[in-house]
Scaffold this motif. Structure first.
Motif, PDB file in Angstrom:
ATOM      1  N   GLY A 184      -4.003  -3.573   8.108  1.00 33.02           N
ATOM      2  CA  GLY A 184      -5.429  -3.567   7.802  1.00 33.02           C
ATOM      3  C   GLY A 184      -5.949  -2.213   7.364  1.00 33.02           C
ATOM      4  O   GLY A 184      -7.154  -2.029   7.200  1.00 33.02           O
ATOM      5  N   GLU A 185      -5.039  -1.250   7.141  1.00 35.67           N
ATOM      6  CA  GLU A 185      -5.419   0.112   6.758  1.00 35.67           C
ATOM      7  C   GLU A 185      -5.019   0.357   5.303  1.00 35.67           C
ATOM      8  O   GLU A 185      -3.841   0.339   4.961  1.00 35.67           O
ATOM      9  N   TYR A 186      -6.036   0.588   4.453  1.00 32.81           N
ATOM     10  CA  TYR A 186      -5.791   0.861   3.039  1.00 32.81           C
ATOM     11  C   TYR A 186      -6.291   2.243   2.629  1.00 32.81           C
ATOM     12  O   TYR A 186      -6.099   2.662   1.490  1.00 32.81           O
ATOM     13  N   ARG A 187      -6.935   2.905   3.523  1.00 34.73           N
ATOM     14  CA  ARG A 187      -7.618   4.157   3.206  1.00 34.73           C
ATOM     15  C   ARG A 187      -6.718   5.183   2.519  1.00 34.73           C
ATOM     16  O   ARG A 187      -7.119   5.822   1.541  1.00 34.73           O
ATOM     17  N   ASN A 188      -5.477   5.348   3.032  1.00 34.60           N
ATOM     18  CA  ASN A 188      -4.590   6.366   2.483  1.00 34.60           C
ATOM     19  C   ASN A 188      -4.286   6.135   1.005  1.00 34.60           C
ATOM     20  O   ASN A 188      -4.096   7.099   0.240  1.00 34.60           O
ATOM     21  N   ALA A 189      -4.247   4.874   0.591  1.00 34.42           N
ATOM     22  CA  ALA A 189      -3.970   4.587  -0.814  1.00 34.42           C
ATOM     23  C   ALA A 189      -5.056   5.179  -1.711  1.00 34.42           C
ATOM     24  O   ALA A 189      -4.771   5.701  -2.798  1.00 34.42           O
ATOM     25  N   PHE A 190      -6.286   5.137  -1.246  1.00 31.95           N
ATOM     26  CA  PHE A 190      -7.402   5.642  -2.047  1.00 31.95           C
ATOM     27  C   PHE A 190      -7.548   7.158  -1.925  1.00 31.95           C
ATOM     28  O   PHE A 190      -7.831   7.839  -2.924  1.00 31.95           O
ATOM     29  N   THR A 191      -7.353   7.682  -0.721  1.00 24.36           N
ATOM     30  CA  THR A 191      -7.455   9.139  -0.580  1.00 24.36           C
ATOM     31  C   THR A 191      -6.336   9.826  -1.358  1.00 24.36           C
ATOM     32  O   THR A 191      -6.559  10.876  -1.985  1.00 24.36           O
ATOM     33  N   ASP A 192      -5.140   9.247  -1.327  1.00 22.57           N
ATOM     34  CA  ASP A 192      -4.038   9.825  -2.101  1.00 22.57           C
ATOM     35  C   ASP A 192      -4.331   9.778  -3.599  1.00 22.57           C
ATOM     36  O   ASP A 192      -4.062  10.748  -4.328  1.00 22.57           O
ATOM     37  N   ALA A 193      -4.866   8.649  -4.058  1.00 21.86           N
ATOM     38  CA  ALA A 193      -5.175   8.521  -5.485  1.00 21.86           C
ATOM     39  C   ALA A 193      -6.212   9.555  -5.922  1.00 21.86           C
ATOM     40  O   ALA A 193      -6.100  10.146  -6.995  1.00 21.86           O
ATOM     41  N   LEU A 194      -7.201   9.800  -5.069  1.00 22.13           N
ATOM     42  CA  LEU A 194      -8.216  10.796  -5.400  1.00 22.13           C
ATOM     43  C   LEU A 194      -7.637  12.202  -5.411  1.00 22.13           C
ATOM     44  O   LEU A 194      -7.956  13.020  -6.293  1.00 22.13           O
ATOM     45  N   SER A 195      -6.775  12.498  -4.439  1.00 19.85           N
ATOM     46  CA  SER A 195      -6.218  13.847  -4.362  1.00 19.85           C
ATOM     47  C   SER A 195      -5.231  14.122  -5.491  1.00 19.85           C
ATOM     48  O   SER A 195      -5.058  15.281  -5.901  1.00 19.85           O
ATOM     49  N   GLU A 196      -4.591  13.090  -6.005  1.00 15.74           N
ATOM     50  CA  GLU A 196      -3.602  13.254  -7.072  1.00 15.74           C
ATOM     51  C   GLU A 196      -4.221  13.215  -8.467  1.00 15.74           C
ATOM     52  O   GLU A 196      -3.570  13.599  -9.450  1.00 15.74           O
TER      53      GLU A 196
END
Length: 282
Positions: A184-196
């Motif tokens: 139920g955790e998707y946050r890292n996918a979006f934070t990684d995309a923003l940082s990259e």
């Protein structure tokens, strides 16, 4: 209670279930012969028209307590909208909203668009590129355009005048997205995309919120497990400030998660809307 009043959001992006098509538009207007301000709801990345569910009527009725008529609108995966969430036409969605506002029971200059999650992204874009809606409420918002949901291919979610909008991609077939099916955790996918993403990519994909003609109300969650709505709401606030935005701005940051929009939050949002809309709308 959380699940009752919050639409299925990005979790639905990777789910595969079949539901009967929801109506494109559901209305629950105050029927006293007078014209009233209107709040139009748009849900998350599940598409459809979540608020058209009969179980949602008690919630919809609460808008009347504040003097608002209320409607909910699907923007894909309903009987008369596209099946695919790829490059959805903002022109067509805005035209549908314009038709709603022309109803004689609606005060035409007193319309708010309230979107949740992916619908918040949509609401901010509509307010930024069109003048149909006067006030934007974005619950769990994004400051940038993202890739289309429910497809492993890389496409923009939105288009204007037939041209896809630049976007940041959080790939649906990444480890963080696929593991989210179980956690139920998707946050890292979006934070990684923003940082990259490069500065140019972020700039190109940014939603030009400073072009919104009315008030902007943001609701975010500090513990958002779906995407970083608190941080992205802060980016929206900063952009408005940097551009000397003169209309009312309110950021309601909740201590909870992506499903923490509750009755108290709803009351705060509607009370604020009544205030910023002014006496001509009340």
């Amino acid at each position: 209670m959380k699940k009752l009043i919050t639409p299925f959001l990005l979790v639905g992006a990777l789910a595969s279930c079949e539901n009967a098509p929801a109506p494109d538009l559901y209305t629950n207007y105050i029927s006293d012969g007078e014209a009233h301000p209107l709040v139009i709801l748009v849900g998350g990345s599940d598409g459809g028209n979540y608020f058209a569910n009969p179980n949602m009527k008690p919630l919809m009725d609460r808008y009347h307590d504040y003097g608002f008529s209320v409607a909910s609108m699907g923007y894909f995966d309903t009987s008369g909208t596209p099946d695919s969430p790829i490059e959805l036409s903002l022109n067509e969605i805005d035209a549908r909203i314009k038709a709603i506002t022309e109803d004689s029971s609606i005060k035409g200059q007193c319309v708010a668009l309230l979107g949740f999650s992916k619908g918040a992204e949509l609401s901010l874009l509509l307010g930024s590129h069109f003048n149909t809606v006067n006030h934007i409420v974005a619950a769990y918002p994004s400051h940038v355009v993202w890739n289309a949901v429910k497809t492993p291919m890389s496409y923009s979610s939105w288009s204007i005048d037939g041209q896809p909008l630049p976007y940041i991609e959080a790939p649906l077939l990444s480890f963080d997205m696929l593991s989210g099916i179980f956690t139920g955790e998707y946050r890292n996918a979006f934070t990684d995309a923003l940082s990259e993403a490069s500065p140019k990519e972020l700039n190109d994909a940014a939603i030009p919120v400073e072009k919104i003609k009315g008030s902007v109300t943001l609701v975010s969650a500090r513990q958002d497990q779906i995407w970083p709505s608190f941080e992205m709401a802060n980016k929206i606030e900063q952009r408005l400030s940097d551009n000397s935005y003169e209309n009312p701005v309110l950021h309601i940051d909740l201590d909870g998660d992506h499903y923490s929009y509750n009755k108290e939050t709803m009351d705060t949002v509607l009370t604020h809307l009544k205030r910023v809309m002014g006496s001509e709308c009340n």
